[in-house]
Write an enzyme that holds these catalytic residues in place. Structure first.
Site, mmCIF file in Angstrom:
data_model
loop_
_atom_site.group_PDB
_atom_site.id
_atom_site.type_symbol
_atom_site.label_atom_id
_atom_site.label_comp_id
_atom_site.label_asym_id
_atom_site.label_seq_id
_atom_site.Cartn_x
_atom_site.Cartn_y
_atom_site.Cartn_z
ATOM 1 N N ASP A 16 37.553 37.964 38.194
ATOM 2 C CA ASP A 16 38.566 36.911 38.305
ATOM 3 C C ASP A 16 39.690 37.357 39.232
ATOM 4 O O ASP A 16 40.066 38.535 39.236
ATOM 5 C CB ASP A 16 39.126 36.600 36.917
ATOM 6 C CG ASP A 16 39.834 35.257 36.852
ATOM 7 O OD1 ASP A 16 39.808 34.525 37.860
ATOM 8 O OD2 ASP A 16 40.413 34.945 35.799
ATOM 9 N N ARG A 20 43.720 34.008 43.759
ATOM 10 C CA ARG A 20 45.119 34.444 43.681
ATOM 11 C C ARG A 20 45.401 35.579 44.668
ATOM 12 O O ARG A 20 46.488 35.667 45.245
ATOM 13 C CB ARG A 20 45.456 34.865 42.249
ATOM 14 C CG ARG A 20 45.717 33.708 41.308
ATOM 15 C CD ARG A 20 45.900 34.176 39.893
ATOM 16 N NE ARG A 20 44.629 34.520 39.276
ATOM 17 C CZ ARG A 20 44.505 35.252 38.163
ATOM 18 N NH1 ARG A 20 45.589 35.748 37.581
ATOM 19 N NH2 ARG A 20 43.320 35.486 37.652
ATOM 20 N N HIS A 33 37.284 35.617 48.254
ATOM 21 C CA HIS A 33 35.895 35.815 47.839
ATOM 22 C C HIS A 33 35.213 36.870 48.710
ATOM 23 O O HIS A 33 34.426 37.686 48.210
ATOM 24 C CB HIS A 33 35.139 34.487 47.918
ATOM 25 C CG HIS A 33 35.631 33.448 46.964
ATOM 26 N ND1 HIS A 33 35.816 33.698 45.612
ATOM 27 C CD2 HIS A 33 35.995 32.153 47.161
ATOM 28 C CE1 HIS A 33 36.261 32.602 45.021
ATOM 29 N NE2 HIS A 33 36.384 31.658 45.934
ATOM 30 N N LEU A 127 19.360 51.269 38.245
ATOM 31 C CA LEU A 127 20.379 50.340 37.759
ATOM 32 C C LEU A 127 19.847 48.928 37.893
ATOM 33 O O LEU A 127 19.263 48.576 38.919
ATOM 34 C CB LEU A 127 21.673 50.480 38.588
ATOM 35 C CG LEU A 127 22.761 49.417 38.375
ATOM 36 C CD1 LEU A 127 23.377 49.559 36.979
ATOM 37 C CD2 LEU A 127 23.850 49.516 39.444
ATOM 38 N N SER A 192 35.381 33.076 28.527
ATOM 39 C CA SER A 192 35.048 31.997 29.469
ATOM 40 C C SER A 192 33.540 31.742 29.542
ATOM 41 O O SER A 192 32.967 31.636 30.631
ATOM 42 C CB SER A 192 35.608 32.320 30.867
ATOM 43 O OG SER A 192 37.016 32.320 30.842
#
Length: 237
Positions: A16, A20, A33, A127, A192
């Site tokens: 998140d 901003r 982004h 991974l 969320s």
């Protein structure tokens, strides 16, 4: 770097703060982004080095379709570019890619790119990187319920055999274990709609750091909190 004690086997991240981050710099949202992609690279590298086995990144939620169409289209292209450009590095580092979410609604070119990455990395075992794309925790449970009903109608599942272990087999990416630690950047203290089924025993750690600024030291701080709550030792850089 030396490591001691418990390391999270499955780490989930709610990435998140891209918008901003861009706004604070007077940049368009897509610049945030794009900067967030660099943080993804750092996270994948650090998780591989720390011995974390599964990393799930909340890439695009089912609710994100409500964003402006231009932003959604740009995000889809950015994800496709990431999957194409990073594939050789993911291969070198033994990273297996999986799509965790609904395929319906995703652009066909993105699905082709992701399917190629998934196939090419299928045998990697260092991974597992789950891209939670077009993902929602409630949608995942609904889709699992529908799949269970279909299996029951086909005679493949007896209702009496349905328990938590059986339901897990119908979730997205059924081989993925429950999350041990969930990190949320940007300062919010909400899940969320992320990993609702698998988050039941997870430690939740929120930081005000915006995702593009997230560094290895922040990951180590989160793991330290996880270890303290799990009775383990610290990780030392």
């Amino acid at each position: 770097m030396s490591k001691e004690g418990i390391i999270s086997h499955h780490l989930g991240v709610i990435m998140d703060g891209n918008g901003r981050w861009a706004q604070a710099r007077g940049l368009p949202r897509m610049a945030g982004h794009q900067a967030g992609i660099q943080a993804v690279r750092r996270m994948v590298e650090a998780c591989g080095e720390l011995g974390i086995r599964v990393l799930t990144l909340y890439t695009f939620s089912t609710g994100n379709w409500q964003r402006p169409q231009a932003e959604v289209s740009s995000l889809m292209r950015l994800i496709e570019e990431f999957a194409t450009r990073e594939l050789p590095e993911l291969q070198r580092n033994g990273v297996r890619v999986q799509l965790m979410g609904r395929r319906e609604g995703l652009p066909s070119s993105l699905l082709r790119t992701l399917d190629h990455a998934i196939e090419q990395t299928r045998g990697n075992d260092h991974l597992t990187l789950n891209l939670a794309l077009n993902y929602g925790g409630r949608a995942e449970i609904v889709d699992a319920a529908q799949a269970i009903l279909a299996a029951h109608r086909r005679g493949e599942l007896d209702a009496a055999e349905l328990d938590e272990g059986a339901l897990v087999r119908y979730l997205y990416c059924p081989d993925v274990p429950d999350a041990d630690l969930i990190i949320r950047t940007g300062g919010e203290y909400r899940l969320s709609n992320f990993l609702l089924w698998r988050a039941v025993g997870a430690v939740f750690w929120s930081t005000p750091i915006l995702w593009p600024d997230f560094q290895r030291e922040h990951l180590l701080a989160a793991i330290q909190v996880y270890q303290e709550q799990s009775g383990g030792n610290h990780v030392r850089a």
